[in-house]
Design a protein around this motif. Structure first.
Motif, PDB file in Angstrom:
ATOM      1  N   SER A  56      26.227 -11.364 -10.894  1.00  0.00           N
ATOM      2  CA  SER A  56      26.985 -11.403 -12.148  1.00  0.00           C
ATOM      3  C   SER A  56      28.272 -10.598 -12.039  1.00  0.00           C
ATOM      4  O   SER A  56      28.976 -10.413 -13.018  1.00  0.00           O
ATOM      5  CB  SER A  56      26.125 -10.944 -13.329  1.00  0.00           C
ATOM      6  OG  SER A  56      25.271  -9.897 -12.971  1.00  0.00           O
ATOM      7  N   GLY A  61      22.922  -8.236   0.358  1.00  0.00           N
ATOM      8  CA  GLY A  61      23.153  -8.420  -1.074  1.00  0.00           C
ATOM      9  C   GLY A  61      21.939  -7.992  -1.888  1.00  0.00           C
ATOM     10  O   GLY A  61      22.054  -7.261  -2.867  1.00  0.00           O
ATOM     11  N   LEU A  62      20.751  -8.433  -1.451  1.00  0.00           N
ATOM     12  CA  LEU A  62      19.528  -8.121  -2.194  1.00  0.00           C
ATOM     13  C   LEU A  62      19.177  -6.643  -2.103  1.00  0.00           C
ATOM     14  O   LEU A  62      18.621  -6.067  -3.032  1.00  0.00           O
ATOM     15  CB  LEU A  62      18.346  -8.937  -1.644  1.00  0.00           C
ATOM     16  CG  LEU A  62      18.352 -10.436  -1.943  1.00  0.00           C
ATOM     17  CD1 LEU A  62      17.179 -11.111  -1.247  1.00  0.00           C
ATOM     18  CD2 LEU A  62      18.277 -10.680  -3.444  1.00  0.00           C
ATOM     19  N   PHE A 118      23.235  -4.202  -3.083  1.00  0.00           N
ATOM     20  CA  PHE A 118      24.238  -4.468  -4.116  1.00  0.00           C
ATOM     21  C   PHE A 118      23.597  -4.673  -5.490  1.00  0.00           C
ATOM     22  O   PHE A 118      22.543  -5.290  -5.593  1.00  0.00           O
ATOM     23  CB  PHE A 118      25.082  -5.683  -3.729  1.00  0.00           C
ATOM     24  CG  PHE A 118      25.980  -5.415  -2.562  1.00  0.00           C
ATOM     25  CD1 PHE A 118      27.284  -4.995  -2.767  1.00  0.00           C
ATOM     26  CD2 PHE A 118      25.514  -5.564  -1.265  1.00  0.00           C
ATOM     27  CE1 PHE A 118      28.114  -4.734  -1.677  1.00  0.00           C
ATOM     28  CE2 PHE A 118      26.335  -5.301  -0.179  1.00  0.00           C
ATOM     29  CZ  PHE A 118      27.646  -4.875  -0.382  1.00  0.00           C
ATOM     30  N   GLU A 132      23.181  -6.116  -9.393  1.00  0.00           N
ATOM     31  CA  GLU A 132      23.381  -7.387 -10.093  1.00  0.00           C
ATOM     32  C   GLU A 132      23.501  -8.572  -9.146  1.00  0.00           C
ATOM     33  O   GLU A 132      24.338  -9.449  -9.324  1.00  0.00           O
ATOM     34  CB  GLU A 132      24.607  -7.296 -11.011  1.00  0.00           C
ATOM     35  CG  GLU A 132      24.417  -6.271 -12.123  1.00  0.00           C
ATOM     36  CD  GLU A 132      25.635  -6.144 -13.015  1.00  0.00           C
ATOM     37  OE1 GLU A 132      26.155  -7.183 -13.427  1.00  0.00           O
ATOM     38  OE2 GLU A 132      26.035  -5.005 -13.301  1.00  0.00           O
ATOM     39  N   THR A 133      22.670  -8.575  -8.107  1.00  0.00           N
ATOM     40  CA  THR A 133      22.734  -9.622  -7.103  1.00  0.00           C
ATOM     41  C   THR A 133      21.327 -10.156  -6.853  1.00  0.00           C
ATOM     42  O   THR A 133      20.384  -9.375  -6.770  1.00  0.00           O
ATOM     43  CB  THR A 133      23.321  -9.053  -5.798  1.00  0.00           C
ATOM     44  OG1 THR A 133      24.592  -8.489  -6.112  1.00  0.00           O
ATOM     45  CG2 THR A 133      23.483 -10.116  -4.736  1.00  0.00           C
ATOM     46  N   TRP A 134      21.203 -11.458  -6.754  1.00  0.00           N
ATOM     47  CA  TRP A 134      19.880 -12.040  -6.563  1.00  0.00           C
ATOM     48  C   TRP A 134      19.981 -13.399  -5.893  1.00  0.00           C
ATOM     49  O   TRP A 134      21.079 -13.900  -5.659  1.00  0.00           O
ATOM     50  CB  TRP A 134      19.151 -12.146  -7.910  1.00  0.00           C
ATOM     51  CG  TRP A 134      19.719 -13.162  -8.838  1.00  0.00           C
ATOM     52  CD1 TRP A 134      19.255 -14.432  -9.037  1.00  0.00           C
ATOM     53  CD2 TRP A 134      20.864 -13.028  -9.699  1.00  0.00           C
ATOM     54  NE1 TRP A 134      20.043 -15.080  -9.962  1.00  0.00           N
ATOM     55  CE2 TRP A 134      21.020 -14.248 -10.380  1.00  0.00           C
ATOM     56  CE3 TRP A 134      21.764 -11.986  -9.959  1.00  0.00           C
ATOM     57  CZ2 TRP A 134      22.049 -14.460 -11.300  1.00  0.00           C
ATOM     58  CZ3 TRP A 134      22.778 -12.204 -10.869  1.00  0.00           C
ATOM     59  CH2 TRP A 134      22.913 -13.426 -11.538  1.00  0.00           C
ATOM     60  N   VAL A 135      18.829 -13.971  -5.574  1.00  0.00           N
ATOM     61  CA  VAL A 135      18.773 -15.310  -4.991  1.00  0.00           C
ATOM     62  C   VAL A 135      17.889 -16.168  -5.884  1.00  0.00           C
ATOM     63  O   VAL A 135      16.820 -15.733  -6.292  1.00  0.00           O
ATOM     64  CB  VAL A 135      18.163 -15.258  -3.570  1.00  0.00           C
ATOM     65  CG1 VAL A 135      17.883 -16.655  -3.047  1.00  0.00           C
ATOM     66  CG2 VAL A 135      19.106 -14.526  -2.622  1.00  0.00           C
ATOM     67  N   GLU A 137      13.446 -15.467 -14.147  1.00  0.00           N
ATOM     68  CA  GLU A 137      13.465 -16.911 -13.940  1.00  0.00           C
ATOM     69  C   GLU A 137      12.236 -17.299 -13.142  1.00  0.00           C
ATOM     70  O   GLU A 137      11.571 -16.438 -12.567  1.00  0.00           O
ATOM     71  CB  GLU A 137      14.747 -17.343 -13.221  1.00  0.00           C
ATOM     72  CG  GLU A 137      14.899 -16.734 -11.851  1.00  0.00           C
ATOM     73  CD  GLU A 137      16.214 -17.100 -11.166  1.00  0.00           C
ATOM     74  OE1 GLU A 137      17.183 -17.458 -11.858  1.00  0.00           O
ATOM     75  OE2 GLU A 137      16.270 -17.013  -9.934  1.00  0.00           O
ATOM     76  N   GLN A 168      10.359 -14.353 -11.064  1.00  0.00           N
ATOM     77  CA  GLN A 168      10.996 -13.209 -10.427  1.00  0.00           C
ATOM     78  C   GLN A 168      11.979 -12.598 -11.412  1.00  0.00           C
ATOM     79  O   GLN A 168      12.605 -13.303 -12.207  1.00  0.00           O
ATOM     80  CB  GLN A 168      11.705 -13.607  -9.128  1.00  0.00           C
ATOM     81  CG  GLN A 168      12.896 -14.538  -9.323  1.00  0.00           C
ATOM     82  CD  GLN A 168      13.766 -14.628  -8.073  1.00  0.00           C
ATOM     83  OE1 GLN A 168      13.540 -13.954  -7.085  1.00  0.00           O
ATOM     84  NE2 GLN A 168      14.781 -15.492  -8.131  1.00  0.00           N
ATOM     85  N   THR A 202      15.377 -11.184 -11.834  1.00  0.00           N
ATOM     86  CA  THR A 202      16.636 -11.117 -11.103  1.00  0.00           C
ATOM     87  C   THR A 202      17.362  -9.858 -11.545  1.00  0.00           C
ATOM     88  O   THR A 202      16.910  -9.148 -12.437  1.00  0.00           O
ATOM     89  CB  THR A 202      17.536 -12.324 -11.417  1.00  0.00           C
ATOM     90  OG1 THR A 202      17.974 -12.212 -12.770  1.00  0.00           O
ATOM     91  CG2 THR A 202      16.799 -13.625 -11.229  1.00  0.00           C
ATOM     92  N   ARG A 203      18.503  -9.617 -10.929  1.00  0.00           N
ATOM     93  CA  ARG A 203      19.299  -8.480 -11.377  1.00  0.00           C
ATOM     94  C   ARG A 203      20.470  -8.957 -12.227  1.00  0.00           C
ATOM     95  O   ARG A 203      21.498  -8.323 -12.334  1.00  0.00           O
ATOM     96  CB  ARG A 203      19.729  -7.651 -10.177  1.00  0.00           C
ATOM     97  CG  ARG A 203      18.522  -6.844  -9.664  1.00  0.00           C
ATOM     98  CD  ARG A 203      18.895  -5.901  -8.568  1.00  0.00           C
ATOM     99  NE  ARG A 203      18.906  -6.570  -7.281  1.00  0.00           N
ATOM    100  CZ  ARG A 203      19.340  -6.015  -6.170  1.00  0.00           C
ATOM    101  NH1 ARG A 203      19.791  -4.792  -6.176  1.00  0.00           N
ATOM    102  NH2 ARG A 203      19.326  -6.685  -5.038  1.00  0.00           N
ATOM    103  N   ASP A 204      20.274 -10.131 -12.805  1.00  0.00           N
ATOM    104  CA  ASP A 204      21.288 -10.708 -13.680  1.00  0.00           C
ATOM    105  C   ASP A 204      21.182 -10.049 -15.048  1.00  0.00           C
ATOM    106  O   ASP A 204      20.110  -9.989 -15.634  1.00  0.00           O
ATOM    107  CB  ASP A 204      21.012 -12.210 -13.811  1.00  0.00           C
ATOM    108  CG  ASP A 204      22.099 -12.929 -14.600  1.00  0.00           C
ATOM    109  OD1 ASP A 204      23.140 -12.295 -14.872  1.00  0.00           O
ATOM    110  OD2 ASP A 204      21.905 -14.111 -14.920  1.00  0.00           O
ATOM    111  N   GLU A 263      23.651 -10.806 -17.467  1.00  0.00           N
ATOM    112  CA  GLU A 263      24.588 -11.506 -18.342  1.00  0.00           C
ATOM    113  C   GLU A 263      23.840 -12.187 -19.492  1.00  0.00           C
ATOM    114  O   GLU A 263      22.926 -12.971 -19.276  1.00  0.00           O
ATOM    115  CB  GLU A 263      25.340 -12.549 -17.528  1.00  0.00           C
ATOM    116  CG  GLU A 263      26.613 -12.973 -18.189  1.00  0.00           C
ATOM    117  CD  GLU A 263      27.432 -13.793 -17.215  1.00  0.00           C
ATOM    118  OE1 GLU A 263      27.704 -14.949 -17.540  1.00  0.00           O
ATOM    119  OE2 GLU A 263      27.760 -13.281 -16.126  1.00  0.00           O
TER     120      GLU A 263
END
Lengths: 278, 438
Positions: free
Chosen positions: A87, A124-125, A128, A130-133, B250, B358, B360-362, B364
């Protein structure tokens, strides 16, 4: 790449197969962003490429490697855009720069160790915010799956490294079928559901098949595929952590120098007519 | 195609400037819209999970049976009776919402927003009973009576044995349950089985069953939905509200999509927002062949914009299992609780395995938000700007009609009739560039 006017198609067919890979990945990205609701901003794509390619250029100058080009770097950038979600706007370019640098700085046995896109996702995971897959982003659409297989097959065959894709899929599917379907009693639709996932096929055909970062000898590639499959299975289905295939490949990478030492074979050369040799 | 990219970019820019909301919330589409909707609240941090199951069972109480695979033998302290009001509150808070704006007077630009409007929530059909009659096992690991429920925790070696045991013990379980139970048994899961203690139930003075809650630790972040499908007749709806500390949740084994949101729709929808949302959801589900999980809401629990209901209080969150809040001090925007609302409509074929998640680290925010724009009540002759305004307005109405048709699958001509739009009277002529010259 040179411009060949009307002979462009002909030239591409004969030239570096990475060009095909690049076109396929670009179309996957477009399909993903437009039809599959990938949560990716255009700015993230632009910044990834800008940072990745600039880093590549700096290192090429620094190491005075004139005969190297940007094709692999572009493919890595596509890979990062296809896999990594964030994000923020800065994570993608930061990761792209780091993995490009890794190709020049981490070189046991005179070749880069990590698959750049794989390393990028792991970095990234891990490091960092706010980063995901999003492994489910492709959906289980059969058509997507078939298309990926066909496209991947084409690239694999040309790169003469399709063997590892096949070995990996056979090992991974066998583990799943034996443990989860035969022993646990899950139904076959569960197996198909898992294996029609675009993320798995993308991994098998476009990530693990990268000829530069897998063992050079045929036999060692079988071992490598088995190790990746076992690690991925344990990570995903025994420990219940996510992105098993990505982490499986990452940990298995540390054994590649050993395999290359035990099974010596010449390094892979891109069959390029475009003047690029990596 | 390009609009999608531009849209993504726009939302990015908007979220970065954290623009304040200035419309008004008028209606919501809550869970009571859907027949056979199960509602679950999952609270999770690290490996610790609190699961709350809303019980909207409406059949004979003596026939009620609930079977949930759980990772360990639960002690009595890990089981709790929840409050149905909390489900109502979290449903209201996260519901898709309708907001309205009033166009400014084009002749005198400074703006005044009109008073808040409110529309009654359209009445919806009562939810039907959730499918929850399931099957059970062989070793009784523990037995408790908690509230109006008699609970046993079972472990089993063979699924056939479990099925037989359950039938013999008077639980009404569907035939064929054993094959669905097998994978859980092989993975050493236990079974939480509840039926209603009629004596205790009569003491509660209510004819409804209260929600069951249980707390446990497991590395698996999943919801066992397969058992509920054994005797399912049509597609089932599931609403999962997930409370986490950091980011959006998600599905990790199904595609998770955000529903189309933040769109302008015709103002007449104000009176039938419920029908609109039902049709929108139906259309999206069909488009994905019932194979996707839909995000309806993701927001920090401390605030909302616009609010469909007040945020849940720290006390309410605690009751839903949020164990990491310390005191009441952590409120407002920085509250370490995020709520994700996922809506799934599934059939046994379209969801062959349990739902895995999972975090996420979102971070927003996302909400299902639909916008009504009321036209300015003036005349084109009032000023030059008004003329332009009405030209734009006609185009906007056309667009709203198209958007609505696309979202819901309703006939464009019907929509236009309801909007009192004549079929593009002189659309051609307004687009002709030479009209602007002379």
């Amino acid at each position: 790449m040179k411009y060949h006017g009307g002979y462009f198609i002909y030239t591409v067919r004969k030239s570096d197969i990475r060009l095909w890979q690049l076109l396929i990945m670009a179309s996957l990205l477009l399909v993903g962003v437009w039809f599959r609701d990938f949560s990716l901003y255009p700015a993230q794509i632009i910044f990834t490429f800008a940072a990745g390619l600039i880093t590549q250029a700096i290192f090429l100058r620094l190491f005075k490697l004139k005969q190297h080009g940007f094709l692999s770097a572009i493919i890595t950038c596509f890979g990062l855009c296809l896999l990594l979600r964030s994000s923020t706007l800065w994570v993608h370019p930061a990761v792209a720069s780091l993995v490009m640098a890794s190709k020049f700085l981490i070189r046991p046995q005179g070749a880069h160790l990590f698959n750049p896109a794989n390393l990028g996702v792991v970095l990234g995971l891990t490091f960092f915010p706010e980063t995901w897959v999003t492994s489910g982003q492709w959906g289980q659409d059969l058509t997507t799956a078939l298309w990926l297989i066909a496209a991947g097959f084409f690239i694999g065959r040309n790169a003469k490294r399709l063997d590892i894709t096949a070995y990996f899929l056979v090992f991974y599917a066998s583990l799943f079928l034996l443990i989860r379907v035969v022993w646990y009693g899950y139904t076959l639709p569960v197996f198909f559901h898992q294996f029609q996932n675009g993320a798995l096929l993308l991994f098998a055909f476009f990530m693990i098949s990268d000829p530069m970062t897998i063992p050079r000898h045929h036999k060692a590639r079988i071992l490598h595929a088995a190790v990746v499959a076992v690690l991925a299975y344990i990570w995903q289905y025994q420990l219940y952590w996510n992105q098993g295939i990505i982490w499986g490949l990452f940990w298995a990478t540390f054994l590649v120098p050993l395999w290359n030492h035990l099974f010596p074979a010449p390094r892979y050369q891109w069959q390029a007519l475009s003047g690029e040799h990596t | 195609m390009t609009t999608r990219l531009i849209f993504l970019l726009l939302t990015l820019l908007i979220s970065q400037t954290s623009q304040a909301f200035c419309g008004f919330y008028v209606a919501k589409a809550d869970a009571s819209l859907y027949n056979q909707a199960s509602q679950v609240v999952m609270t999770r941090k690290d490996d610790k999970t609190v699961l709350s199951l809303m019980n909207d069972y409406q059949g004979e109480l003596k026939d009620f049976a609930l079977v949930v695979p759980v990772p360990q033998v639960l002690t009595e302290g890990q089981i709790h009776i929840g409050d149905a009001k909390l489900f109502k509150h979290i449903d209201d808070f996260t519901s898709p919402r309708l907001v309205e704006y009033h166009d400014e007077d084009p002749c005198s630009p400074p703006v005044m927003y009109e008073k808040m409007m409110s529309a009654p929530m359209p009445t919806a059909a009562m939810p039907q009973k959730a499918k929850s009659d399931k099957s059970l096992g062989v070793t009784v690991e523990a037995e408790y009576t908690v509230g109006e429920y008699d609970i046993v925790i079972l472990s089993a070696k063979e699924s056939d044995g479990l099925e037989k045991w359950l039938q013999a013990s008077g639980y009404k379980i569907p035939k064929g349950a054993s094959s669905a139970l097998k994978p859980y048994i092989k993975q050493n899961l236990k079974f939480f089985v509840a039926k209603v203690n009629l004596k205790e139930q009569s003491k509660t003075g209510s004819k409804f069953l209260r929600p069951l809650q249980f707390a446990f630790e497991s590395p698996k972040f999943m919801l066992p939905i397969r058992l509920g499908m054994i005797n399912a007749k049509g597609p089932q709806d599931l609403l999962v509200y997930i409370l986490t500390e950091k980011g959006r949740v998600e599905s990790s084994n199904y595609q998770t999509l955000k529903l189309p949101s933040n769109m302008d729709i015709p103002v007449y929808i104000k009176d039938n927002f419920a029908d609109f949302y039902k049709a929108l959801f139906e259309t999206q589900v069909k488009k994905q062949n019932l194979r996707a999980v839909f995000t309806e809401y993701f927001w920090n629990m401390g605030w909302c914009d616009p609010c469909a209901s007040e945020p849940l209080s720290p006390e309410e969150l605690k009751q839903l299992g949020v164990f990491w809040l310390e005191g009441n001090s952590q409120q407002g925007m920085g509250m370490p609780v995020q709520v994700t609302r996922l809506h799934v409509r599934y059939t046994p074929d379209s969801f062959p395995e349990d739902l895995s998640f999972q975090e996420t680290r979102d971070t927003e925010n996302f909400q299902g938000r639909y916008v009504l724009r009321h036209a300015w009540q003036g005349k084109p002759e009032q000023c030059e700007a008004a003329k332009t305004y009405f030209e734009q307005l006609a185009k906007r109405h056309e667009q709203e009609a198209k958007t609505l048709a696309e979202l819901t699958g309703w006939e464009l001509s019907d929509i236009k009739k309801k909007m009192n739009l004549t079929d593009a009277p002189d659309k051609e002529s307004t687009d002709q560039w030479w009209k602007k010259i002379w």
